[in-house]
Design a protein around this motif. Structure first.
Motif, PDB file in Angstrom:
ATOM      1  N   ASN A  40       2.714 -15.061 -47.521  1.00 52.85           N
ATOM      2  CA  ASN A  40       1.287 -15.057 -47.856  1.00 52.85           C
ATOM      3  C   ASN A  40       0.449 -14.151 -46.974  1.00 52.85           C
ATOM      4  O   ASN A  40      -0.729 -14.408 -46.733  1.00 52.85           O
ATOM      5  CB  ASN A  40       0.741 -16.490 -47.851  1.00 52.85           C
ATOM      6  CG  ASN A  40       1.511 -17.366 -48.812  1.00 52.85           C
ATOM      7  OD1 ASN A  40       1.609 -17.056 -49.994  1.00 52.85           O
ATOM      8  ND2 ASN A  40       2.111 -18.430 -48.304  1.00 52.85           N
ATOM      9  N   HIS A  41       1.029 -13.061 -46.507  1.00 45.95           N
ATOM     10  CA  HIS A  41       0.311 -12.084 -45.697  1.00 45.95           C
ATOM     11  C   HIS A  41      -0.752 -11.401 -46.554  1.00 45.95           C
ATOM     12  O   HIS A  41      -0.605 -11.280 -47.767  1.00 45.95           O
ATOM     13  CB  HIS A  41       1.298 -11.038 -45.163  1.00 45.95           C
ATOM     14  CG  HIS A  41       0.761 -10.212 -44.039  1.00 45.95           C
ATOM     15  ND1 HIS A  41      -0.120  -9.181 -44.241  1.00 45.95           N
ATOM     16  CD2 HIS A  41       0.993 -10.264 -42.716  1.00 45.95           C
ATOM     17  CE1 HIS A  41      -0.406  -8.628 -43.079  1.00 45.95           C
ATOM     18  NE2 HIS A  41       0.257  -9.273 -42.131  1.00 45.95           N
ATOM     19  N   GLU A  42      -1.829 -10.954 -45.923  1.00 46.78           N
ATOM     20  CA  GLU A  42      -2.872 -10.247 -46.661  1.00 46.78           C
ATOM     21  C   GLU A  42      -2.308  -8.972 -47.285  1.00 46.78           C
ATOM     22  O   GLU A  42      -1.317  -8.412 -46.805  1.00 46.78           O
ATOM     23  CB  GLU A  42      -4.039  -9.896 -45.735  1.00 46.78           C
ATOM     24  CG  GLU A  42      -3.691  -8.848 -44.690  1.00 46.78           C
ATOM     25  CD  GLU A  42      -4.852  -8.517 -43.780  1.00 46.78           C
ATOM     26  OE1 GLU A  42      -6.002  -8.689 -44.176  1.00 46.78           O
ATOM     27  OE2 GLU A  42      -4.578  -8.065 -42.667  1.00 46.78           O
ATOM     28  N   GLU A  43      -2.951  -8.502 -48.341  1.00 48.77           N
ATOM     29  CA  GLU A  43      -2.513  -7.282 -49.002  1.00 48.77           C
ATOM     30  C   GLU A  43      -2.773  -6.086 -48.101  1.00 48.77           C
ATOM     31  O   GLU A  43      -3.799  -6.001 -47.433  1.00 48.77           O
ATOM     32  CB  GLU A  43      -3.242  -7.109 -50.331  1.00 48.77           C
ATOM     33  CG  GLU A  43      -2.859  -8.160 -51.345  1.00 48.77           C
ATOM     34  CD  GLU A  43      -3.472  -7.910 -52.707  1.00 48.77           C
ATOM     35  OE1 GLU A  43      -4.149  -6.882 -52.905  1.00 48.77           O
ATOM     36  OE2 GLU A  43      -3.257  -8.760 -53.586  1.00 48.77           O
ATOM     37  N   MET A  44      -1.809  -5.153 -48.100  1.00 53.50           N
ATOM     38  CA  MET A  44      -1.992  -3.943 -47.295  1.00 53.50           C
ATOM     39  C   MET A  44      -0.956  -2.911 -47.685  1.00 53.50           C
ATOM     40  O   MET A  44       0.035  -3.200 -48.348  1.00 53.50           O
ATOM     41  CB  MET A  44      -1.895  -4.240 -45.807  1.00 53.50           C
ATOM     42  CG  MET A  44      -0.554  -4.716 -45.336  1.00 53.50           C
ATOM     43  SD  MET A  44      -0.595  -4.986 -43.563  1.00 53.50           S
ATOM     44  CE  MET A  44       1.127  -5.160 -43.241  1.00 53.50           C
ATOM     45  N   ALA A  75       1.706  -7.356 -51.283  1.00 52.73           N
ATOM     46  CA  ALA A  75       0.785  -7.881 -52.295  1.00 52.73           C
ATOM     47  C   ALA A  75       1.458  -9.043 -53.013  1.00 52.73           C
ATOM     48  O   ALA A  75       2.664  -9.007 -53.273  1.00 52.73           O
ATOM     49  CB  ALA A  75       0.406  -6.794 -53.297  1.00 52.73           C
ATOM     50  N   ASN A  76       0.677 -10.068 -53.327  1.00 50.71           N
ATOM     51  CA  ASN A  76       1.156 -11.204 -54.122  1.00 50.71           C
ATOM     52  C   ASN A  76       2.420 -11.848 -53.550  1.00 50.71           C
ATOM     53  O   ASN A  76       3.363 -12.147 -54.286  1.00 50.71           O
ATOM     54  CB  ASN A  76       1.399 -10.771 -55.574  1.00 50.71           C
ATOM     55  CG  ASN A  76       0.154 -10.219 -56.210  1.00 50.71           C
ATOM     56  OD1 ASN A  76      -0.943 -10.730 -55.997  1.00 50.71           O
ATOM     57  ND2 ASN A  76       0.304  -9.139 -56.961  1.00 50.71           N
ATOM     58  N   ASN A  77       2.461 -12.044 -52.238  1.00 51.71           N
ATOM     59  CA  ASN A  77       3.579 -12.679 -51.533  1.00 51.71           C
ATOM     60  C   ASN A  77       4.894 -11.913 -51.733  1.00 51.71           C
ATOM     61  O   ASN A  77       5.963 -12.488 -51.777  1.00 51.71           O
ATOM     62  CB  ASN A  77       3.743 -14.150 -51.925  1.00 51.71           C
ATOM     63  CG  ASN A  77       4.393 -14.956 -50.811  1.00 51.71           C
ATOM     64  OD1 ASN A  77       4.187 -14.692 -49.625  1.00 51.71           O
ATOM     65  ND2 ASN A  77       5.187 -15.938 -51.181  1.00 51.71           N
TER      66      ASN A  77
END
Length: 140
Positions: A40-44, A75-77
């Motif tokens: 669940n990291h932020e999108e990058m 993105a999106n896990n």
């Protein structure tokens, strides 16, 4: 394994797929040091540099590979790593890596254009990464 603590990971190079599955963590070489990605990291989207990639699998075991230059997208896990080269440490020819390092050092010492200097520095970084990872495996 609970999927809440894992994410989809794909690590690929021009030679094929190194890893395609679930992971708990991936540690990547970036310009400002290592960067860890977890579920669940932020999108990058980030550039990666020659170095060692460490992957923690869902069973808590770790695997490593040596990468060249590339990028990651999160993105999106899901995390996708694309690199120009990816090698398993046990596949590294230490003698060849040492020779590549010496050639790159010599090219850095020569008075060349900025572009040639940067290419030589990149070759040095890749050779050093290969030697570091290969030495770990060959010492055991």
């Amino acid at each position: 394994m609970n999927d809440l603590h894992t994410f989809g990971l794909r690590v690929i190079s021009i030679n094929g797929v190194f890893y395609d599955g679930r992971a708990k963590c991936i540690i990547l070489p970036c310009i400002d040091g290592e960067r860890a990605i977890q579920a669940n990291h932020e999108e990058m989207w980030v550039a990666i540099y020659a170095g060692i990639i460490k992957i923690q699998k869902p069973d808590d075991t770790w695997i490593e590979c040596v990468c060249g230059y590339g990028s990651i997208q999160v993105a999106n896990n899901r995390c996708t790593v694309i690199s120009d080269t990816i090698e398993k440490p046990e596949d590294i020819d230490l003698k060849r890596a040492q020779e590549a390092l010496e050639i790159a050092k010599e090219k850095v010492r020569q008075k060349n254009s900025i572009a040639e200097y940067r290419l030589s520095q990149a070759a040095m970084a890749r050779a050093l990464s290969r030697l570091k990872a290969g030495s770990k495996i060959n010492l055991h």
